[in-house]
Design a protein around this motif. Structure first.
Motif, PDB file in Angstrom:
ATOM      1  N   GLY A   1       0.519 -39.041  20.246  1.00  0.00           N
ATOM      2  CA  GLY A   1       0.521 -38.571  21.465  1.00  0.00           C
ATOM      3  C   GLY A   1       1.933 -38.309  21.917  1.00  0.00           C
ATOM      4  O   GLY A   1       3.086 -38.704  21.430  1.00  0.00           O
ATOM      5  N   LYS A   2       2.170 -37.316  23.011  1.00  0.00           N
ATOM      6  CA  LYS A   2       3.558 -37.062  23.421  1.00  0.00           C
ATOM      7  C   LYS A   2       4.275 -38.081  23.793  1.00  0.00           C
ATOM      8  O   LYS A   2       3.433 -39.246  24.299  1.00  0.00           O
ATOM      9  N   LYS A   3       5.550 -38.335  23.928  1.00  0.00           N
ATOM     10  CA  LYS A   3       6.175 -39.441  24.354  1.00  0.00           C
ATOM     11  C   LYS A   3       5.809 -39.977  25.631  1.00  0.00           C
ATOM     12  O   LYS A   3       6.038 -41.207  25.830  1.00  0.00           O
ATOM     13  N   GLU A   4       5.764 -38.894  26.557  1.00  0.00           N
ATOM     14  CA  GLU A   4       5.479 -39.346  27.889  1.00  0.00           C
ATOM     15  C   GLU A   4       3.937 -40.043  28.053  1.00  0.00           C
ATOM     16  O   GLU A   4       3.689 -40.584  29.189  1.00  0.00           O
ATOM     17  N   TYR A   5       3.264 -39.758  27.091  1.00  0.00           N
ATOM     18  CA  TYR A   5       1.780 -40.340  27.198  1.00  0.00           C
ATOM     19  C   TYR A   5       1.892 -41.895  26.780  1.00  0.00           C
ATOM     20  O   TYR A   5       0.855 -42.419  26.962  1.00  0.00           O
TER      21      TYR A   5
ATOM     22  N   SER B   1      -3.622 -42.978  26.328  1.00  0.00           N
ATOM     23  CA  SER B   1      -4.462 -41.994  25.481  1.00  0.00           C
ATOM     24  C   SER B   1      -3.373 -40.952  24.840  1.00  0.00           C
ATOM     25  O   SER B   1      -2.362 -40.618  25.419  1.00  0.00           O
ATOM     26  N   PRO B   2      -3.626 -40.701  23.384  1.00  0.00           N
ATOM     27  CA  PRO B   2      -2.885 -39.490  22.964  1.00  0.00           C
ATOM     28  C   PRO B   2      -3.159 -38.042  23.351  1.00  0.00           C
ATOM     29  O   PRO B   2      -2.452 -37.063  23.214  1.00  0.00           O
ATOM     30  N   PHE B   3      -4.195 -38.021  24.295  1.00  0.00           N
ATOM     31  CA  PHE B   3      -4.617 -36.680  24.720  1.00  0.00           C
ATOM     32  C   PHE B   3      -4.415 -36.383  26.229  1.00  0.00           C
ATOM     33  O   PHE B   3      -4.459 -35.355  26.601  1.00  0.00           O
TER      34      PHE B   3
END
Length: 523
Positions: A18-22, A65-67
């Motif tokens: 996932g995005k770093k901010e996630y 969540s990675p999404f």
């Protein structure tokens, strides 16, 4: 080299971070040298052993969540002061979430205590806003397990309010959380520190690895002695164990005498080694994770990669490898009922690095928008099949499974212990007497709906062959008939072997009780 490629629907599974901010940053990971996964996850929260002063503590955070972005308006970088679960007098060594209540977590500590915690969603209201002050969590139950450390905690997979703990005096204790004054069972025989423990899918058997290089199988309701003991890996460092779903196989990771990292398959009846594979010569402990897609994930502490293999016919076929430049200190996997089926996600790992937690989704690349039933077998549900009183009274029930397509609940496989696959014995053994009627359970400390299990037969779903086969049209009917007959005979053979395994387990329990009686008479 063979030109043929083994057909598999999981050949192209890939890991997507996932995005770093996630994820979470600025986490303070424990510096304890005790070997556990360090973090654990339910479908709502994640727990992490925390580096805290003034006693032991662990953090409880909303599940990333990675999404999607973080829930409840949290920022990726955690404040320096956050709410912690404090209550242990020594470092927290392990945590585990209840499979039947996503807000209940158990913790084990160096102080010899196991604590039970219940998380209120309101605890995260106003997080990080002006004037917000962190309020620590308070335990709802305290268990005095041992004068020495409690190294592991593990909830039972089918019975509500049943918890297993391993202790520094080399025993495993089972507890009914509605009455924690005394342990309901004590499992011994270990000659050194217990390194890991795992329940089978129905919770009838418990497997452990130990620093004395032995693998042990226990039937907790047949006595405190192991019903099987086998030789494990040659090295004493960091052996882990897990069951391969409802199959009569165990998988362990460990080290050889030459410090090679290994993964081994074991037959559960005799604990005979089926196959051992050398992975590499790194020093980090390998953490094994099994999914019901017949995929085994291996994550090494200090590694940046995650290997995964598909199990078929007692072989582990390498699929691919998730690679990262940041080494992992610990890892856990999300319960399968929390996966994102719309993204064709078949597994999700949570990785803790030096100061961050990130989610990694393992995805089957497909463009279809409909539910992909062939890659989503039913998952263990949040409904228990037994109460604690029923379990300790000897009752057994299959786990309740949930369909990831429509949420319907069904019964799992018949609750026969996967114990041995040896040929049928020449003598017959009578069936055990009916179990005693369960004693009504006291009011549980954890509020989860309990109801007697109502198994429903679930029709088996025919599998689609991986390879297409061509045959003359006149032989199609004969081929189909032979396939059906082969499937029926295979199913009958499997059922017969499971019945034999059940009978042999009962005979072993009777022998163990006879040995105890003889010892008492001799004394």
């Amino acid at each position: 080299m063979s030109r043929f490629v083994r057909a598999s629907k999981y050949r192209h599974v890939f890991g997507q971070q996932g995005k770093k901010e996630y994820g979470y940053d600025n986490v303070k990971v424990t510096n304890s040298a005790w070997d556990t996964n360090i973090l654990a996850a339910s479908t709502r929260y994640i727990s992490l052993n925390w580096n805290a002063s003034g006693g032991g503590a662990f953090a409880i955070l909303p599940l990333p969540s990675p999404f999607a972005p973080l829930p409840v308006g949290l920022t990726s970088k955690l404040p320096d002061l956050i709410p912690l679960a404090r209550g242990h007098a020594g470092p927290v060594l392990d945590t585990d979430w209840s499979p039947f209540n996503d807000a209940v977590v158990a913790s084990a500590g160096e102080d010899g205590k196991a604590l039970i915690w219940s998380v209120e969603s309101a605890a995260f209201d106003g997080w990080g806003q002006d004037g917000w002050e962190p309020a620590d969590f308070d335990p709802v139950a305290r268990i005095d397990v041992s004068p020495r450390r409690v190294g592991h905690v593990l909830f039972h997979p089918t019975a509500h309010n049943v918890l297993a703990t391993s202790t520094g005096d080399h025993v495993v204790k089972l507890w009914d959380l509605s009455a924690v004054e005394h342990a309901r069972a004590v499992l011994g025989g270990h000659q050194d520190a217990i390194q890991s423990l795992a329940w089978n899918t129905t919770g009838t058997l418990l497997a452990t690895t130990c620093r004395d290089r032995k693998i042990r199988l226990f039937d907790p309701r047949a006595g405190g002695d192991p019903v099987r003991v086998g030789e494990g890996h040659g090295g004493i460092k960091g052996a882990r164990i897990t069951w391969m779903g409802d199959k009569d196989r165990l998988v362990t990771t460990g080290f050889s005498k030459m410090s090679d990292r290994q993964v081994s398959l074991w037959e559960t009846g005799s604990l005979a080694n089926v196959k051992t594979t050398t992975i590499d010569q790194s020093s980090g402990v390998l953490m094994p994770f099994w999914t019901d897609n017949n995929i085994l994930f291996l994550a090494g502490k200090g590694d940046g990669n995650i290997r995964y293999y598909e199990y078929e016919n007692d072989n582990l076929f390498p699929l691919a490898e998730y690679k990262s430049s940041e080494p992992q200190r610990g890892m856990c996997f999300l319960p399968r009922r929390g996966l994102s089926v719309s993204d064709c996600e078949i597994a999700r790992a949570y990785k803790v690095a030096a100061s961050s937690i990130e989610a990694i989704a393992f995805i089957v690349p497909r463009k279809a928008e409909s539910f992909q039933s062939d890659i989503y077998p039913p998952a263990p549900s949040a409904e228990p099949a037994l109460t604690a009183a029923e379990f300790f009274a000897g009752k057994t029930a299959p786990p309740k499974l949930v369909s990831l397509e429509d949420g319907s609940i069904s019964a799992g496989a018949a609750p026969l212990p996967a114990f041995t696959s040896t040929p049928a014995p020449t003598k017959t053994t009578s069936a055990p007497p009916p179990a005693a009627a369960p004693v009504p359970a006291p009011t549980p400390i954890i509020s989860v709906r309990e109801e007697p299990p109502t198994p429903k037969p679930e029709p088996s779903e025919p599998r689609t062959p991986f390879r297409s086969q061509t045959a003359p049209s006149s032989d199609d009917g004969a081929v189909a008939g032979l396939k059906e007959e082969n499937a029926r005979l295979t199913s009958e053979l499997r059922d017969a072997r499971e019945k034999i395994r059940n009978l042999e387990l009962q005979v072993e329990a009777v022998r163990a009780n006879a040995r105890k009686a003889a010892a008492l008479l001799d004394s």
